[in-house]
Write a protein that holds these residues in place. Structure first.
Motif, mmCIF file in Angstrom:
data_model
loop_
_atom_site.group_PDB
_atom_site.id
_atom_site.type_symbol
_atom_site.label_atom_id
_atom_site.label_comp_id
_atom_site.label_asym_id
_atom_site.label_seq_id
_atom_site.Cartn_x
_atom_site.Cartn_y
_atom_site.Cartn_z
ATOM 1 N N SER A 136 1.214 -1.348 0.452
ATOM 2 C CA SER A 136 -0.013 -0.037 -0.062
ATOM 3 C C SER A 136 0.598 1.355 0.325
ATOM 4 N N PHE A 137 1.451 0.931 1.063
ATOM 5 C CA PHE A 137 2.744 2.386 1.678
ATOM 6 C C PHE A 137 3.229 2.738 -0.407
ATOM 7 N N ASP A 138 3.736 0.895 -1.159
ATOM 8 C CA ASP A 138 4.948 1.362 -2.012
ATOM 9 C C ASP A 138 4.009 2.233 -3.348
ATOM 10 N N PHE A 139 2.836 1.296 -3.590
ATOM 11 C CA PHE A 139 2.302 1.743 -4.382
ATOM 12 C C PHE A 139 1.682 3.460 -4.319
ATOM 13 N N ILE A 140 1.771 4.331 -3.133
ATOM 14 C CA ILE A 140 1.437 5.388 -2.980
ATOM 15 C C ILE A 140 3.001 6.077 -3.158
ATOM 16 N N LEU A 141 3.670 5.706 -3.022
ATOM 17 C CA LEU A 141 4.944 5.994 -2.845
ATOM 18 C C LEU A 141 5.091 5.917 -5.134
ATOM 19 N N THR A 142 5.413 5.109 -5.050
ATOM 20 C CA THR A 142 6.293 5.198 -6.521
ATOM 21 C C THR A 142 4.805 5.272 -7.565
ATOM 22 N N CYS A 143 3.883 5.696 -7.915
ATOM 23 C CA CYS A 143 2.848 5.271 -8.229
ATOM 24 C C CYS A 143 2.063 6.516 -8.426
ATOM 25 N N ILE A 144 1.049 7.053 -7.120
ATOM 26 C CA ILE A 144 0.911 7.860 -7.432
ATOM 27 C C ILE A 144 0.630 9.287 -6.979
ATOM 28 N N ILE A 145 2.210 9.657 -5.782
ATOM 29 C CA ILE A 145 2.123 10.732 -5.753
ATOM 30 C C ILE A 145 3.367 11.180 -7.368
ATOM 31 N N PRO A 146 4.469 10.409 -8.101
ATOM 32 C CA PRO A 146 5.303 9.973 -8.645
ATOM 33 C C PRO A 146 4.431 11.000 -10.228
ATOM 34 N N VAL A 147 3.472 10.018 -10.528
ATOM 35 C CA VAL A 147 2.534 10.642 -11.295
ATOM 36 C C VAL A 147 1.434 11.693 -11.036
ATOM 37 N N LEU A 148 0.994 12.003 -10.288
ATOM 38 C CA LEU A 148 1.115 13.431 -9.899
ATOM 39 C C LEU A 148 1.765 14.471 -9.993
ATOM 40 N N ILE A 149 3.025 14.692 -9.728
ATOM 41 C CA ILE A 149 4.185 15.453 -9.798
ATOM 42 C C ILE A 149 3.973 15.607 -11.412
ATOM 43 N N ILE A 178 -2.069 0.685 -12.947
ATOM 44 C CA ILE A 178 -3.723 1.051 -13.050
ATOM 45 C C ILE A 178 -3.652 -0.735 -12.430
ATOM 46 N N MET A 179 -3.357 -1.693 -13.430
ATOM 47 C CA MET A 179 -3.301 -3.489 -13.249
ATOM 48 C C MET A 179 -2.794 -3.098 -11.933
ATOM 49 N N ARG A 180 -1.510 -2.933 -11.812
ATOM 50 C CA ARG A 180 -1.126 -3.019 -10.130
ATOM 51 C C ARG A 180 -2.132 -2.537 -9.102
ATOM 52 N N PHE A 181 -2.844 -1.906 -9.286
ATOM 53 C CA PHE A 181 -3.947 -1.488 -8.709
ATOM 54 C C PHE A 181 -5.182 -1.979 -7.857
ATOM 55 N N ILE A 182 -5.501 -2.711 -8.826
ATOM 56 C CA ILE A 182 -6.119 -3.742 -9.362
ATOM 57 C C ILE A 182 -5.807 -5.057 -9.012
ATOM 58 N N VAL A 183 -4.767 -5.768 -8.731
ATOM 59 C CA VAL A 183 -4.385 -6.657 -8.230
ATOM 60 C C VAL A 183 -4.134 -6.826 -6.958
ATOM 61 N N HIS A 184 -3.681 -5.067 -6.185
ATOM 62 C CA HIS A 184 -3.788 -5.105 -4.817
ATOM 63 C C HIS A 184 -5.107 -4.621 -4.031
ATOM 64 N N LEU A 185 -6.279 -4.424 -4.988
ATOM 65 C CA LEU A 185 -7.392 -4.605 -4.518
ATOM 66 C C LEU A 185 -7.642 -6.278 -4.789
ATOM 67 N N ASN A 186 -7.430 -6.961 -5.417
ATOM 68 C CA ASN A 186 -6.831 -7.992 -5.170
ATOM 69 C C ASN A 186 -7.085 -9.435 -4.234
ATOM 70 N N THR A 187 -5.802 -8.288 -3.794
ATOM 71 C CA THR A 187 -5.217 -8.950 -2.494
ATOM 72 C C THR A 187 -6.024 -9.004 -1.521
ATOM 73 N N LEU A 188 -6.965 -7.762 -1.572
ATOM 74 C CA LEU A 188 -7.200 -7.303 0.038
ATOM 75 C C LEU A 188 -8.721 -7.684 -0.032
ATOM 76 N N GLY A 189 -9.174 -8.986 -1.515
ATOM 77 C CA GLY A 189 -10.839 -9.450 -1.808
ATOM 78 C C GLY A 189 -11.561 -8.540 -1.775
ATOM 79 N N LEU A 190 -10.877 -7.491 -2.516
ATOM 80 C CA LEU A 190 -12.505 -6.450 -3.376
ATOM 81 C C LEU A 190 -12.482 -7.085 -4.219
ATOM 82 N N VAL A 191 -12.157 -7.638 -5.419
ATOM 83 C CA VAL A 191 -12.057 -7.508 -6.644
ATOM 84 C C VAL A 191 -11.228 -8.927 -6.728
ATOM 85 N N ILE A 192 -12.090 -9.727 -8.081
ATOM 86 C CA ILE A 192 -12.012 -10.964 -8.511
ATOM 87 C C ILE A 192 -11.283 -11.131 -9.541
#
Length: 368
Positions: free
Chosen positions: A183-196, A268-282
């Motif tokens: 979760s922290f890695d996704f925020i650090l390497t995906c969300i923040i850099p893309v926005l900046i 985007i794919m990584r975010f979906i995979v992360h949701l799958n890990t949390l059991g929110l997406v199949i």
């Protein structure tokens, strides 16, 4: 660290995997070759005196290491299993995630530098230096080394029912920690850099557009007005310096934009995979097939640096020509000098009187 997905493969997924089997080795080979050429050109020309080139040099080295880890993982899928081994599992996972994050943040850093150049050009002359760029890279590298150190404990060898063998994946006892870290890695390497990168690139585009119009207007004014020679030379040098900075900004703008477009689908794919890990997406098999396409685009990010520099950078193309034509020029020069010496020697030998006089003068000089 990506979580493994265990879904029964379909025919379309099989074809995609077979395509990657042949394409990825070419990408790795030409990617490492291109990154090596980029570094060689930067080190052998005046480009090494630019702070932006320090970031590009580091990016080329980092991407080459990333391509090596991709190659090791590719070999592990083709009967040369180096990845799913004790210690190597943790080390390769650690290095690959570290390099992936470094690539993204290096793009952020040199995009921020270009923002400083176009927004605050006077301050940039003092802030954007080679020494400061080296310091930023060292700090960034140490930060990433520390941040990704938990992967050495999270990753490990676990038995996979789908593969029916032991594979490198997050350990079961570290599953909760792995989810939090991802979760922290996704925020650090995906969300923040893309926005900046998105925000800074939009501002840089506006500044570049204004600079282009201003330079065109100044050029027209120089042609219309009768200026003195001294004033014309000063203004010409100023415009030339701004033009050089503009070319570098345009090249880095293209590089950061292309890289952003290539890595964004993977995020985007990584975010979906992360949701799958949390059991929110199949996850379905069609998603896995799409992920393979996106994964190739992501790999492409690490292997097209040299092509991007040549396509978008006029100064880099000149540096490439100067670097690889210099050896040929030296070779031709040696041949020309050798031919000239032979001609002079033959002309002297056909005039023995002149040759004897020169020889006598040489002896008398030595005697004196």
């Amino acid at each position: 660290m990506n979580d493994s997905l265990e879904v029964e493969p379909s025919l379309s997924r099989y074809y995609v995997e077979q395509t990657q089997y042949y394409v990825i080795p070419f990408l790795i080979t030409f990617g490492i070759l291109g990154n090596s050429l980029s570094g060689y050109v930067i080190l052998k020309t005046k480009l090494r005196q630019l702070s932006s080139s320090i970031y590009l040099l580091t990016l080329s080295s980092n991407d080459s290491v990333m391509l090596i880890t991709i190659g090791i993982q590719w070999l592990s899928q083709n009967d040369i299993d180096l990845y799913n081994q004790p210690i190597l599992c943790q080390v390769i996972t650690y290095v690959s995630d570290l390099c992936a994050s470094m690539t993204v943040w290096l793009i952020v850093v040199f995009t921020g530098e270009r923002f400083m150049v176009v927004k605050y050009p006077l301050r940039a002359k003092f802030l954007c230096t080679v020494r400061r760029a080296q310091l930023i890279i060292i700090i960034l590298f140490i930060t990433m080394l520390i941040f990704y150190s938990p992967l050495l404990f999270i990753a490990g060898l676990e038995f996979s029912n789908h593969a029916n063998r032991t594979v490198c994946k997050p350990k079961k006892e570290w599953h909760r920690v792995g989810v939090i870290f991802n979760s922290f890695d996704f925020i650090l390497t995906c969300i923040i850099p893309v926005l900046i990168i998105s925000v800074l690139n939009s501002i840089i585009c506006q500044k570049v557009w204004k600079f282009t119009n201003l330079r065109r207007k100044m050029t027209d004014d120089f042609q219309m007005n009768n200026l003195t020679r001294g004033t014309h030379v000063v203004n010409h040098l100023s415009v030339k310096a701004d033009k050089t900075s503009y070319k570098m900004t345009k090249m880095l703008l293209v590089v950061s934009t292309v890289c952003l477009c290539l890595i964004l689908p993977s995020f985007i794919m990584r975010f979906i995979v992360h949701l799958n890990t949390l059991g929110l997406v199949i996850i379905s098999d069609n998603f896995i097939t799409a992920q393979l396409y996106v994964q190739f685009l992501y790999y492409l990010t690490f292997g097209i640096n040299f092509a991007l520099y040549c396509i978008s950078g006029q100064n880099f193309r000149k540096a490439v020509s100067a670097t690889f034509c210099k050896c040929r020029f030296r070779h031709n020069t040696r041949n020309t000098v050798t031919g000239t010496e032979r001609t002079q020697y033959s002309s002297l030998s056909t005039h023995p009187t002149i040759f004897r006089n020169r020889k006598t003068m040489g002896v008398s000089d030595i005697s004196i």
